[in-house]
Design a protein around this motif. Structure first.
Motif, mmCIF file in Angstrom:
data_model
loop_
_atom_site.group_PDB
_atom_site.id
_atom_site.type_symbol
_atom_site.label_atom_id
_atom_site.label_comp_id
_atom_site.label_asym_id
_atom_site.label_seq_id
_atom_site.Cartn_x
_atom_site.Cartn_y
_atom_site.Cartn_z
ATOM 1 N N PHE A 35 -82.520 9.861 42.961
ATOM 2 C CA PHE A 35 -81.266 9.919 43.321
ATOM 3 C C PHE A 35 -80.234 9.873 42.226
ATOM 4 C CE2 PHE A 35 -77.140 8.661 44.937
ATOM 5 C CZ PHE A 35 -76.765 9.669 45.903
ATOM 6 N N GLU A 36 -80.556 9.088 41.299
ATOM 7 C CA GLU A 36 -79.654 9.120 39.879
ATOM 8 C C GLU A 36 -79.523 10.309 39.176
ATOM 9 O OE1 GLU A 36 -80.620 5.488 37.910
ATOM 10 O OE2 GLU A 36 -79.354 4.252 39.272
ATOM 11 N N GLN A 37 -81.005 10.886 39.048
ATOM 12 C CA GLN A 37 -81.335 12.010 38.295
ATOM 13 C C GLN A 37 -80.666 13.346 38.690
ATOM 14 O OE1 GLN A 37 -85.500 12.389 37.999
ATOM 15 N NE2 GLN A 37 -85.607 10.755 36.653
ATOM 16 N N MET A 38 -80.617 13.354 40.213
ATOM 17 C CA MET A 38 -79.993 14.464 41.091
ATOM 18 C C MET A 38 -78.596 14.268 40.715
ATOM 19 S SD MET A 38 -80.268 15.562 45.170
ATOM 20 C CE MET A 38 -80.471 13.666 45.386
ATOM 21 N N ARG A 41 -77.762 15.562 37.194
ATOM 22 C CA ARG A 41 -77.875 17.098 37.427
ATOM 23 C C ARG A 41 -76.590 17.804 37.817
ATOM 24 N NH1 ARG A 41 -83.591 16.544 38.614
ATOM 25 N NH2 ARG A 41 -82.842 16.548 40.678
ATOM 26 N N ASN A 42 -76.126 17.228 38.719
ATOM 27 C CA ASN A 42 -74.724 17.821 39.401
ATOM 28 C C ASN A 42 -73.755 17.528 38.428
ATOM 29 O OD1 ASN A 42 -76.289 18.433 41.710
ATOM 30 N ND2 ASN A 42 -75.857 16.513 42.908
ATOM 31 N N GLN A 43 -73.800 16.265 37.804
ATOM 32 C CA GLN A 43 -72.510 16.086 36.933
ATOM 33 C C GLN A 43 -72.659 17.204 35.717
ATOM 34 O OE1 GLN A 43 -72.593 12.105 36.040
ATOM 35 N NE2 GLN A 43 -71.468 11.443 37.595
ATOM 36 N N ALA A 44 -73.653 17.543 35.186
ATOM 37 C CA ALA A 44 -73.905 18.483 34.246
ATOM 38 C C ALA A 44 -73.649 19.856 34.407
ATOM 39 C CB ALA A 44 -75.423 18.192 33.706
ATOM 40 N N ASN A 45 -73.781 20.221 35.784
ATOM 41 C CA ASN A 45 -73.642 21.614 36.322
ATOM 42 C C ASN A 45 -72.393 21.831 36.537
ATOM 43 O OD1 ASN A 45 -76.533 22.334 36.193
ATOM 44 N ND2 ASN A 45 -76.731 21.549 38.355
ATOM 45 N N GLU A 46 -71.551 20.699 36.787
ATOM 46 C CA GLU A 46 -69.936 20.779 37.230
ATOM 47 C C GLU A 46 -69.319 21.033 35.967
ATOM 48 O OE1 GLU A 46 -69.064 17.109 39.325
ATOM 49 O OE2 GLU A 46 -69.764 17.701 41.034
ATOM 50 N N CYS A 47 -69.873 20.316 34.919
ATOM 51 C CA CYS A 47 -69.109 20.446 33.418
ATOM 52 C C CYS A 47 -69.578 21.620 32.466
ATOM 53 C CB CYS A 47 -69.207 18.898 32.688
ATOM 54 S SG CYS A 47 -70.689 18.720 32.088
ATOM 55 N N GLY A 48 -70.629 22.212 33.410
ATOM 56 C CA GLY A 48 -71.132 23.400 32.493
ATOM 57 C C GLY A 48 -72.170 23.247 31.389
ATOM 58 N N CYS A 49 -72.772 21.953 31.335
ATOM 59 C CA CYS A 49 -73.528 21.567 30.306
ATOM 60 C C CYS A 49 -74.772 21.973 30.374
ATOM 61 C CB CYS A 49 -73.337 20.152 29.794
ATOM 62 S SG CYS A 49 -71.997 19.437 29.757
#
Length: 54
Positions: A35-38, A41-49
């Motif tokens: 769940f933490e890894q997911m 990933r979601n935070q990285a996708n939101e910031c465009g990293c």
């Protein structure tokens, strides 16, 4: 004789309960890590990293 049988059964029951509890705890830990890894990933996708940078 009954004394030995009841003690053996209570010892066996305690061991079984301990094994089941350890399995449940390990499964919960693995689920939390996934769940933490997911979330990462979601935070990285939101910031465009890229995922490789995190």
């Amino acid at each position: 004789m009954w004394y030995l049988i009841t003690h053996f059964l209570s010892f066996t029951g305690g061991m079984s309960a301990g094994v089941v509890l350890m399995c449940i705890l390990q499964a919960g830990k693995q689920t939390d890590e996934e769940f933490e890894q997911m979330q990462r990933r979601n935070q990285a996708n939101e910031c465009g990293c890229d995922e490789g940078n995190i």
